[in-house]
Design a protein around this motif. Structure first.
Motif, PDB file in Angstrom:
ATOM      1  N   PRO A  86      32.532  32.762  38.876  1.00 47.27           N
ATOM      2  CA  PRO A  86      31.428  33.122  39.758  1.00 47.27           C
ATOM      3  C   PRO A  86      30.618  34.281  39.183  1.00 47.27           C
ATOM      4  O   PRO A  86      31.158  35.295  38.753  1.00 47.27           O
ATOM      5  N   GLY A  87      29.313  34.096  39.143  1.00 47.71           N
ATOM      6  CA  GLY A  87      28.443  35.183  38.720  1.00 47.71           C
ATOM      7  C   GLY A  87      28.337  35.366  37.228  1.00 47.71           C
ATOM      8  O   GLY A  87      27.868  36.394  36.750  1.00 47.71           O
ATOM      9  N   ASP A 299      30.514  39.430  42.423  1.00 45.80           N
ATOM     10  CA  ASP A 299      30.411  37.998  42.719  1.00 45.80           C
ATOM     11  C   ASP A 299      29.886  37.759  44.129  1.00 45.80           C
ATOM     12  O   ASP A 299      29.093  36.842  44.368  1.00 45.80           O
TER      13      ASP A 299
END
Length: 709
Positions: A86-87, A299
């Motif tokens: 994520p991210g 995130d």
């Protein structure tokens, strides 16, 4: 096979090298077959969690998986948009066309033979229908002392029928597509020998072309020694991991990079640590927890499209270092603890720490805070999801359980099929669910046996249902209190607690979010918590810890009592050895030195008597704690006690950590030598080499204690 295939196989035999083999038994102690299933479980550990063997890896990420299918596929594994975590973002332009890759692979006859496919016209279909394919990324730790720091991709080919797994490194070409790297190709294979005997082996395609970078690809001998031994061990183990993989919710690559940054930034804390606790453990543990939270919050900002950094409150912040790091990294927050620490004065005014006893009540809600943190928060641990849920609908929590507490005191085990730690984690998870959270579990990379964290960052219900969910929380906690009373077989306590808690103080004294017309209909219970909180208390049985920490490790016992116990135990060990010349050792001057016999803790307990044992037990640790505190005299190992031989200690001092060697040097000759004063043969060391004083004239003043005062 054709003549061409036979020639290729002969050539392959010339370059292929079997690095090592290990024989294993395929049945456990109860006669149940553990192989080949155990072999594939061991391979899965190496594929998904290689860092448990190769300590220079941060971890691995499985990008794509494809089980054997009906034929050749033209699909492309896209690696160009979302990142592996994520991210994060993948490398631009990286693509993995499976069909094209298998065609490229079919052009390398030596690799095909190594994998186990004859290089005929049907090779492509055989690979597409017979093999499972996995694309993984290996992520090294961001350590400047290691050779390689960039991630590497591998194609893993699993041949379940043959019992072989082949690892093929990949590299990008000028167009950004991944292709075969013809070095560092190796294979793990399982072969049946006879009956329940199996053979595990590790082979490389070409040992001469092996290119070790010291990190992702260690030396070739490492595969045959370390990796093969671990695979053999895992293949025959019949146990399942109770916990999630380490760092399963965040980016391992980002974690490794940020951890090294923060470690370098805050490493000076180790040298100026004023507490009596181990600075290396506590500093680097808090750095690791801060790293995890910073990435988790980053995130969350990307996921929710937030621009402002999250605020936090650390309940039971202890030394406050975690608060200090998070605040320094731009997150507004504060820490609260019942007892002030000396190190608080070192942080400066930007780190907000408050000395206060927290009780579950309306006075300790945090509606303006984004996250609540419970890092080894002890008696507050089960209350953290409750406080977060009642603070605001958007409030999240992170809790790292350590000591086992329920809502009203020490946690009592309810079943024996799980470990106590697993059972307690399940209990805290259940509390989170009952409070309306989607609870996620992860395992941190910290120097602690209790490293599983629980995270509640989203709700299972809409905000309009807050009142009904809060009633559910009330019923759950009151029922837990009722069950606790039943478990303790205390009928009077059960009746008293049930009468004044269920449906009263916990439920009726809370003003839930959005409930503006609420008024209490039941009087508050009188109790200690109301006085402590000065407001609406949810329960009266909660006992926060005392502001002054009571020392209960046998050090507060009278000195003459401790000396008497030490002498009784020591002389019991020595006198039993009075006539045994075989157990005596040379003291270096022609005389023998009596080192005594070994007795179990049970035998020593019988010698001391019930009254002495009870007095020791009242000091928490008991007999074993007292003996370990007197480590100058005794060594306790595997529940056996014997006289410490300091000549053996000197031989191992060179392997001690630097900080412990420094502390030992500072304490040199600051206490009298027990053996010089009490042992029948005196001290086995010379006055110059003994770390303790042989007489009062050798005594020194302990400098670091003098500086503290």
């Amino acid at each position: 096979p054709s003549i061409r295939d036979i020639i290729l196989l002969r050539r392959l035999e010339l370059v292929m090298a079997v690095l090592g083999e290990k024989r294993v038994r395929g049945c456990d102690g109860e006669g149940n077959a553990s192989i080949p299933e155990g072999f594939w479980a061991a391979v899965d550990i190496w594929v998904r969690r290689p860092q448990v063997v190769n300590k220079r890896l941060c971890g691995a990420w499985t990008e794509e998986e494809e089980e054997r299918g009906d034929g050749l596929t033209e699909a492309v594994w896209e690696l160009e948009t979302e990142g592996p975590y994520p991210g994060t973002r993948r490398e631009e332009g990286a693509k993995f066309p499976r069909g094209e890759f298998l065609r490229e692979l079919s052009e390398h006859a030596d690799i095909l033979s190594f994998v186990g496919v004859c290089g005929d016209s049907g090779a492509l279909d055989k690979m597409a229908t017979r093999f499972d394919l996995i694309l993984r990324t290996l992520i090294p730790k961001s350590n400047p002392h290691y050779g390689a720091t960039s991630s590497r991709k591998e194609l893993i080919i699993k041949d379940v029928q043959k019992g072989a797994v082949t690892f093929i490194p990949l590299e990008k070409d000028d167009k950004g597509c991944l292709g075969v790297k013809k070095r560092n190709i190796y294979q793990i294979q399982l072969a049946h020998v006879k009956d329940d005997e199996w053979c595990l082996s590790v082979s490389v395609l070409n040992s001469e072309s092996w290119d070790s970078d010291g990190t992702v690809y260690p030396k070739i001998s490492w595969l045959s020694i370390e990796l093969l031994s671990k695979l053999a061990k895992w293949s025959t183990e019949n146990k399942k991991n109770e916990y999630k993989n380490t760092l399963s919710l965040i980016s391992m690559a980002r974690y490794s990079e940020l951890y090294q940054e923060l470690k370098a930034k805050y490493k000076e804390m180790v040298t100026v640590w004023p507490e009596v606790t181990d600075p290396e453990k506590f500093v680097y543990e808090d750095v690791a927890i801060a790293t995890y939270l910073l990435i988790l919050w980053e995130d969350e900002r990307i996921e929710k499209e937030l621009t402002k950094k999250q605020s936090f409150v650390d309940l039971g912040c202890g030394n406050g270092l975690l608060v200090h790091i998070l605040s320094n990294e731009g997150h507004p927050g504060r820490g609260i603890d019942v007892r002030r620490r000396k190190i608080w004065d070192m942080y400066g005014p930007e780190t907000h720490l408050q000395e206060c006893a927290i009780t579950p009540s309306d006075d300790y809600l945090f509606p303006e805070v984004d996250w609540l943190i419970g890092n080894h928060s002890d008696e507050l641990t089960p209350w953290l999801p409750v406080i977060a849920a009642r603070s605001s609908y958007s409030c999240c929590y992170f809790v790292l359980p350590c000591c086992f507490f329920d809502f009203y005191g020490k946690y009592s085990r309810r079943q024996s099929k799980k470990t106590q730690y697993r059972e307690y984690l399940d209990f805290i998870t259940e509390v989170g669910h009952k409070c309306g959270f989607n609870v996620e579990e992860d395992c941190l990379r910290i120097p602690s046996t209790k490293r599983v964290c629980l995270i509640g960052k989203s709700r299972t219900y809409p905000s309009t249902h807050e009142a009904s969910v809060d009633e559910q929380r009330c019923r759950y906690i009151n029922q837990k209190q009722f069950n606790s009373a039943v478990l303790n077989n205390d009928a009077e306590s059960q009746s008293s607690k049930t009468n004044h808690v269920v449906g009263s103080s916990y439920c009726n004294n809370h003003r839930s979010v959005g409930d503006t017309n609420y008024e209490s209909t039941t009087p508050l219970s009188l109790g200690k918590d109301i006085e402590a909180a000065g407001g609406k208390t949810w329960i009266s049985e909660f006992q926060p810890r005392e502001k002054t920490e009571q020392i209960r490790n046998c050090t507060s016992l009278p000195r003459d009592f401790i000396d008497e116990v030490v002498l009784r135990v020591a002389y019991s060990l020595l006198n039993a050895n009075e006539d045994n010349q075989n157990e005596r050792v040379n003291a270096g001057s022609g005389e023998t030195w009596n080192r005594g016999i070994s007795l179990s803790l049970r035998e020593i307990a019988d010698l001391l008597g019930k009254a002495t044992l009870q007095r020791l037990k009242n000091e928490c640790g008991g007999l074993q704690t007292l003996l370990k505190n007197n480590h100058q005299v005794f060594e306790v190992l595997n529940a056996q006690v014997h006289i410490r031989d300091w000549r053996e200690e000197k031989a191992t001092n060179g392997h001690r950590p630097e900080i412990k060697r420094r502390l030992a040097l500072e304490a040199f000759k600051t206490r009298l030598c027990w053996f010089f004063l009490n042992h029948p043969n005196g001290c086995p060391l010379t006055p110059e080499s003994c770390p303790y004083a042989h007489g009062t004239e050798e005594l020194r003043v302990l400098q670091w204690k003098k500086q503290r005062h």
